[in-house]
Design an enzyme around this catalytic site. Sequence first.
Site, PDB file in Angstrom:
ATOM      1  N   SER A 188      38.956  45.067  31.579  1.00  0.00           N
ATOM      2  CA  SER A 188      38.130  44.849  32.780  1.00  0.00           C
ATOM      3  C   SER A 188      38.354  45.941  33.811  1.00  0.00           C
ATOM      4  O   SER A 188      37.462  46.239  34.617  1.00  0.00           O
ATOM      5  CB  SER A 188      38.471  43.487  33.416  1.00  0.00           C
ATOM      6  OG  SER A 188      38.012  42.439  32.614  1.00  0.00           O
ATOM      7  N   HIS A 214      39.018  38.505  40.759  1.00  0.00           N
ATOM      8  CA  HIS A 214      38.712  39.451  39.672  1.00  0.00           C
ATOM      9  C   HIS A 214      37.596  40.412  40.065  1.00  0.00           C
ATOM     10  O   HIS A 214      37.706  41.628  39.860  1.00  0.00           O
ATOM     11  CB  HIS A 214      38.334  38.663  38.408  1.00  0.00           C
ATOM     12  CG  HIS A 214      38.194  39.518  37.182  1.00  0.00           C
ATOM     13  ND1 HIS A 214      37.008  40.126  36.829  1.00  0.00           N
ATOM     14  CD2 HIS A 214      39.099  39.868  36.224  1.00  0.00           C
ATOM     15  CE1 HIS A 214      37.174  40.806  35.716  1.00  0.00           C
ATOM     16  NE2 HIS A 214      38.439  40.662  35.317  1.00  0.00           N
ATOM     17  N   ASP A 262      30.248  40.012  38.416  1.00  0.00           N
ATOM     18  CA  ASP A 262      31.600  39.485  38.276  1.00  0.00           C
ATOM     19  C   ASP A 262      31.729  38.263  39.167  1.00  0.00           C
ATOM     20  O   ASP A 262      30.729  37.562  39.406  1.00  0.00           O
ATOM     21  CB  ASP A 262      32.623  40.561  38.648  1.00  0.00           C
ATOM     22  CG  ASP A 262      33.898  40.465  37.828  1.00  0.00           C
ATOM     23  OD1 ASP A 262      34.637  39.486  37.997  1.00  0.00           O
ATOM     24  OD2 ASP A 262      34.147  41.374  37.012  1.00  0.00           O
TER      25      ASP A 262
END
Length: 678
Positions: free
Chosen positions: A213, A38, A5
């Site tokens: 996600s 994120h 990520d």
Amino acid sequence: MAVLDSGLSDPAGEFTGRISAASRGFGSNTSYADVEGHGTAVSAVLAAGRNDRHIMGMAWGATLMALRTDDQSNCSDSGCTHPTSAIASAIDHAWQNGARVINISLGGGTAPGQLLQAVSRATAAGTIIVVAAGNNLEGEAPLVSPDALAQSFADPAYARGLVIIASSVNENDTVSGFSAGVFGFETVSLAALGNRVRTIDHEGVDYLYTGTSLAAPQISGAAALLAQAFPNLSGRQIVDLLLSTARDVGAPGADARYGRGILDVAAAFAPQGQLRVAGTGLAVTPGANSALSAPMGDVTGAALGTVALDALARAYRVDLSPGFLRRGSMHSLGAALDQHARHVTMGSEALALSLNVAPVMGSLSSAGSSLLDVERGRQSRLLSGVLEARFSTDMAMTLGLRTGFSALATRARGGAAPTFLMADHGFDAQRGDLRPAGAMMLSRRLGEGFSLTGGFETGHVGAPVHRPGVTDPVATRPAPYHAVSMTIGMERSAAALSAGLTLMDEPASALGARFDPLLGGQSARTLFARLGGSMRVAPQLTLSANWQHGWTHAAAGGLLTRGGQLASESWSIDLARRNLFASDDLLGIRIAQPLRVVASRFDLALPDQWDWETQVATSRVVPLDLAPGGRERNHELSYARSVGPGWLGANLFLREQGGNIAAMPDDLGLALRWSARF
């Protein structure tokens, strides 16, 4: 486990000591530090610490490999791109450095060959990949199937059954409006919460994130938990387990909205198939009971914690502490009196028949009656019977129907004796447990006051009282028994002695107890030694005593790997006085202890530790003490004399700790009987 990520930052200290040294950046990134948020948010859902701060991750104790693949030079309002070359390199780095699970909460177009080959190498190494199904783009038609990146990852040619596609549901277990569907990939897809998932960003600030996600790291975390808890599981087994234990919602079976269902971690951790004791193959039966016999009384058993394996060879600690069904005190005053029975005798001195019958539809009189009469046979039920055949003055044979050998021997001794209703004779081994079906006795006088008696008995062990509506297969299984006996006696003018042996075989019980197969002791043999004696201490006063000791060997089996041994005892002391108040009266006093286990060696070999590498169990020995804390004692006073045309009997008894149960209250009773023959 690895997270591909935007990297990881840990200002809140959620991952202290649990960030892998193999964490690194790929592409243009020189470190794994997250500057976007994120990657940290996804990682926190997966593995944030259990520290009462912020949130707790699914696999809160796992070590996390942070692999940063974003390209900060190519970002927009929706985020930064992740070059496929960086993702491919990160996947290779992850499995080569021991990651068993890789989480990819990214989306995009069809993966190029370079990336698919990296996926193939990872799955060939047994590494699980969880990839997000993708989110519907605002203003565009909803995705019926996962996005192209997830689809290409799940291609069986590369996935080898080790890729799970993660879709999203809300708190009501309804598919999230933003979540891509899983049409065409129903059997490899799993749903988890993706709406308003609480987590933290790269600055340690709490946020509610939404998207597939956030569903993916929950599934990855569940896979990591299984891998950590059960190191014997392969990646394919973990994937199959997560998919097969998913909570089925929507259309029955796999469907295009939920895939295989919603992630159910508890179901995945629950044992699959039959649990078996580690290293033995013995099945663990939940709620299994064992039925104790009266000699074992109030035995409570031991704490039997052990290791058991499920169908996937996963080790669990289980409690095998048995539930014991007890007989308690089964000998009641009402049953002893049995006022409805009738006694019928016929025959001669050479051949005599004696029957106890209970009327069913009408009465049965002994006077002039014939049991061959069909109509009377319909009106009565046979309780017991004795057939005596005397071949000579020195030899006789006795057959008993529903009468045991001990009763036949007492009958053969003859002579008037006090009648005790509740206090058993010391040679009556287990009157409350054994139900004789038949017996035979041969007796021979040897001269000089000696006699020899032998015979056999067969019957079954009674079952304990059952709870209404509950059937226990162990407690109710058939339990026959067979016994052979031999006694030698000596009589003199004022004294008598006897010594004997009885060998009892129980094919399905042990001293009357039915044990669960897991505990062993499914069959047993018992040798009883008996000593008895009586002495006339005064012209009308006789003192007698009887003692019996048993040695029981229970067969090896189950956890009782070396078999079990029990020692048991029973005894009685009688005092009889004739002509006390009248010329034909008889007074008797008896103190007795029914059969009771006095010592036991019932050692169970319990697997206590399980070695995941060698698949070998280490056992410990736990004794199961079958000697009760209670000790039944019976005290009884018996008096009988003729009154008018009949016979009057009176009995006063006191039973302490009935059934060898210390908590059993004392049982005090008085019985008056008057019987006459018509």
